[in-house]
Design a protein around this motif. Structure first.
Motif, mmCIF file in Angstrom:
data_model
loop_
_atom_site.group_PDB
_atom_site.id
_atom_site.type_symbol
_atom_site.label_atom_id
_atom_site.label_comp_id
_atom_site.label_asym_id
_atom_site.label_seq_id
_atom_site.Cartn_x
_atom_site.Cartn_y
_atom_site.Cartn_z
ATOM 1 N N LYS A 12 42.033 -3.546 9.779
ATOM 2 C CA LYS A 12 41.080 -3.445 8.669
ATOM 3 C C LYS A 12 39.945 -4.432 8.839
ATOM 4 O O LYS A 12 40.071 -5.466 9.496
ATOM 5 C CB LYS A 12 41.773 -3.652 7.332
ATOM 6 C CG LYS A 12 42.215 -5.066 7.052
ATOM 7 C CD LYS A 12 42.801 -5.174 5.651
ATOM 8 C CE LYS A 12 43.141 -6.617 5.325
ATOM 9 N NZ LYS A 12 43.557 -6.785 3.949
ATOM 10 N N THR A 13 38.821 -4.063 8.219
ATOM 11 C CA THR A 13 37.658 -4.923 8.041
ATOM 12 C C THR A 13 37.246 -4.720 6.583
ATOM 13 O O THR A 13 37.796 -3.845 5.906
ATOM 14 C CB THR A 13 36.478 -4.531 8.966
ATOM 15 O OG1 THR A 13 35.912 -3.311 8.501
ATOM 16 C CG2 THR A 13 36.902 -4.424 10.421
ATOM 17 N N GLY A 16 36.648 -0.999 5.690
ATOM 18 C CA GLY A 16 37.709 0.007 5.629
ATOM 19 C C GLY A 16 38.883 -0.364 6.506
ATOM 20 O O GLY A 16 39.008 -1.491 6.965
ATOM 21 N N GLN A 17 39.760 0.617 6.715
ATOM 22 C CA GLN A 17 40.933 0.397 7.546
ATOM 23 C C GLN A 17 41.218 1.619 8.392
ATOM 24 O O GLN A 17 40.687 2.701 8.139
ATOM 25 C CB GLN A 17 42.137 0.021 6.690
ATOM 26 C CG GLN A 17 42.437 0.960 5.553
ATOM 27 C CD GLN A 17 43.541 0.420 4.673
ATOM 28 O OE1 GLN A 17 44.599 0.073 5.176
ATOM 29 N NE2 GLN A 17 43.308 0.344 3.389
ATOM 30 N N GLY A 18 42.049 1.444 9.426
ATOM 31 C CA GLY A 18 42.360 2.538 10.324
ATOM 32 C C GLY A 18 43.657 2.298 11.056
ATOM 33 O O GLY A 18 44.305 1.262 10.892
ATOM 34 N N SER A 64 32.492 3.567 12.949
ATOM 35 C CA SER A 64 33.344 2.426 13.257
ATOM 36 C C SER A 64 33.462 1.520 12.026
ATOM 37 O O SER A 64 32.566 1.482 11.180
ATOM 38 C CB SER A 64 32.715 1.642 14.412
ATOM 39 O OG SER A 64 33.154 0.322 14.452
ATOM 40 N N LEU A 65 34.558 0.769 11.947
ATOM 41 C CA LEU A 65 34.750 -0.171 10.843
ATOM 42 C C LEU A 65 33.872 -1.415 10.968
ATOM 43 O O LEU A 65 33.927 -2.302 10.130
ATOM 44 C CB LEU A 65 36.220 -0.595 10.751
ATOM 45 C CG LEU A 65 37.205 0.516 10.413
ATOM 46 C CD1 LEU A 65 38.621 -0.028 10.366
ATOM 47 C CD2 LEU A 65 36.844 1.169 9.090
#
Length: 131
Positions: A12-13, A16-18, A64-65
């Protein structure tokens, strides 16, 4: 001590998250998610973990985050057990903090063999109850 093998990654940043998959073997990292591929190097010494990871877009889709697609991430964290945790930043977006959790994927050496398939000719269907 860090195990070599496949890890599920959650990251996460503030944007957002992934999730993704990474393979850690012999000091090398490779992996990816639905949109980005990851390559790089890592070192695990005692219970400390450091990595240098590069990302590159391989498919169109969500951003991208970090904003930019092609990044170089510097990471450090703990590999005392499971999960491996780390934090870091991208050189291309130094003000965007990054956190990741890596969960080791256990492999099951005893995969059950598939049941033999019967041909449809040998299957006995029940007789209908209505007439």
């Amino acid at each position: 001590m860090m195990k070599e093998g496949t890890y599920s990654a959650w990251f996460k940043t503030p944007m957002g998250q992934g999730t993704g998959i990474v393979e850690l073997v012999g000091g090398r990292i490779c992996g990816g998610d639905a949109f980005l591929s990851y390559t790089g190097t890592y070192e695990a010494e005692g219970d400390r973990f450091t990595a240098l990871l590069r990302t590159r877009r391989h498919a169109p889709g969500q951003p991208s985050l970090f904003g930019p697609d092609e990044l170089t991430l510097s990471l450090e964290g703990s590999c005392k057990g499971s999960p491996v945790t780390c934090r870091g930043h991208a050189a291309e977006a130094p003000d965007v903090p990054f956190e990741a959790i890596l969960l080791f994927s256990q492999t099951d050496a005893t995969v059950p063999s598939p049941r033999p398939q019967r041909s449809s000719a040998s299957v006995q269907l029940p007789k209908p109850i209505w007439r």
